[in-house]
Scaffold this active site. Structure first.
Site, PDB file in Angstrom:
ATOM      1  N   GLU A 192      46.206 -40.869 -27.634  1.00 63.40           N
ATOM      2  CA  GLU A 192      46.730 -40.206 -26.428  1.00 63.40           C
ATOM      3  C   GLU A 192      48.218 -39.931 -26.609  1.00 63.40           C
ATOM      4  OE1 GLU A 192      45.002 -42.124 -22.686  1.00 63.40           O
ATOM      5  OE2 GLU A 192      44.361 -43.528 -24.246  1.00 63.40           O
ATOM      6  N   LYS A 250      51.353 -41.216 -24.236  1.00 63.87           N
ATOM      7  CA  LYS A 250      51.766 -42.614 -24.210  1.00 63.87           C
ATOM      8  C   LYS A 250      53.051 -42.773 -25.020  1.00 63.87           C
ATOM      9  CE  LYS A 250      47.932 -45.281 -23.029  1.00 63.87           C
ATOM     10  NZ  LYS A 250      47.238 -46.540 -23.302  1.00 63.87           N
ATOM     11  N   GLU A 267      51.165 -47.318 -29.461  1.00 66.64           N
ATOM     12  CA  GLU A 267      50.488 -46.987 -28.208  1.00 66.64           C
ATOM     13  C   GLU A 267      49.727 -45.659 -28.294  1.00 66.64           C
ATOM     14  OE1 GLU A 267      50.287 -48.600 -24.993  1.00 66.64           O
ATOM     15  OE2 GLU A 267      50.726 -50.255 -26.360  1.00 66.64           O
TER      16      GLU A 267
END
Length: 338
Positions: free
Chosen positions: A311, A314, A319
């Site tokens: 993602e 993030k 992360e």
């Protein structure tokens, strides 16, 4: 009088109906995060996951596009409540009723709802005071709407004050009072506690004293011996420490669902494709073995891999790199799902 054959037919029919009604409460699932600017359509995502025999997901907010895409599918979902909504849900029963009316009731007949999750990783913290009351309000609202679904919250391992050895597990001073209330609520209703448990973070914080074999489920000998219990992997140890903490607050009956676990494939020297694949593949094998943990031997775990996708919204680094898939639906690395 009915014939034995009739009784057999009726029994088989009732058995089949019972199987259909029983929720699938154990096994492997995936966290379906949406913090990406380039993520695929939910229908494409769910079709991909189902093609891999992944039929359990967790979402972090009641996203209508995902819930609409789940209609008629044989995939269950934990629906998350946004952290910022907890205060209103805790203090205003009408808010809970409206939340259920908007986000659960329209889907209850066509979507398999595994549960509602009141907040993610807010204990300890300023929002912790609202968790138990929000759970209660949501539970009452669900029952009033004739929706049968457990209500829980997802906690990070920060709720733990002690976790070694597993039998010494206890809640931290900051979290203890809130966790006692949450645990009592769950025990009274036979609802599970969701916990985000990452051996990755434990390992990278102390790689000199935690072995790779213990971390990646590859040890063939016990690494930790705790009384009569032998621990071959770190995840079991962390889960059982949480069970010990629950026992200390007289919530022995509460089941732990591992709502997040996983390994990043990039972002630091421990976050490699090889390590991510090794951890998640062996996690799947361990869960599907049905062995459970030493404290709950033979009781199959329920665990949700974090996450479906890398993602890009993030924070940069690890992360952004916990995904099994890139947003274009190609694999970051391959994991076999039974």
């Amino acid at each position: 009088m009915a014939s034995p054959l009739s009784f057999l037919s009726m029994s088989l029919a009732l058995f089949s109906l019972t199987i259909l009604l029983l929720p699938a409460v154990h096994g492997i699932g995936v966290n379906y995060g949406l913090l990406g600017s380039n993520l695929p359509d939910p229908n494409a995502t769910l079709s991909l996951l189902e093609s891999r025999n992944i039929r359990k997901i967790r979402i972090f907010d009641p996203n209508s596009s995902v819930l609409d895409a789940l209609r008629g599918r044989n995939t269950s979902v934990f629906i998350g409540v946004k952290n910022e909504d907890l205060q209103a849900l805790a203090t205003d029963p009408a808010s809970a009723a409206a939340w259920v009316s908007a986000h659960v009731q329209p889907y209850a007949a066509s979507v398999s709802i595994a549960g509602v999750v009141a907040g993610n990783e807010v204990i300890p913290g300023p929002l912790a005071q609202y968790v138990e009351r929000a759970m209660g309000s949501l539970d009452e609202a669900l029952k009033a709407a004739n929706v049968t679904a457990p209500v829980s919250t997802a906690v990070s391992y920060a709720v733990m004050g002690s976790s070694y050895p597993p039998s010494a597990g206890s809640f931290s001073d900051d979290a203890s009072e809130v966790m006692q209330g949450v645990a009592r609520f769950l025990a009274a209703r036979k609802y599970p506690l969701l916990a985000n448990i990452y051996p990755y973070f434990a390992y990278i914080s102390d790689p000199d004293n935690i072995s790779p074999e213990y971390t990646f489920f590859t040890s063939t000998v016990p690494v930790v011996v705790d009384g009569e219990l032998n621990y071959f992997n770190l995840l079991d140890s962390m889960v059982d420490a949480l069970y010990s903490a629950l026992e200390r607050v007289e919530a022995t009956s509460v089941e732990v669902v591992v709502s997040e676990t996983g390994w990043p494939s990039a972002g630091d020297k421990y976050a490699t494709l090889e390590n991510a694949k090794l951890y998640n593949q062996n996690l799947v094998k361990h869960v599907e073995s049905g062995d459970g943990t030493p404290k709950r031997a033979g009781k199959k775990l329920e665990a949700y891999i974090f996450a479906a996708f890398n993602e890009n919204q993030k924070p940069a680094g690890t992360e952004q790199n916990f995904g099994l898939y890139y947003p274009n639906l190609t694999e970051v690395y391959h994991v076999d799902f039974p």
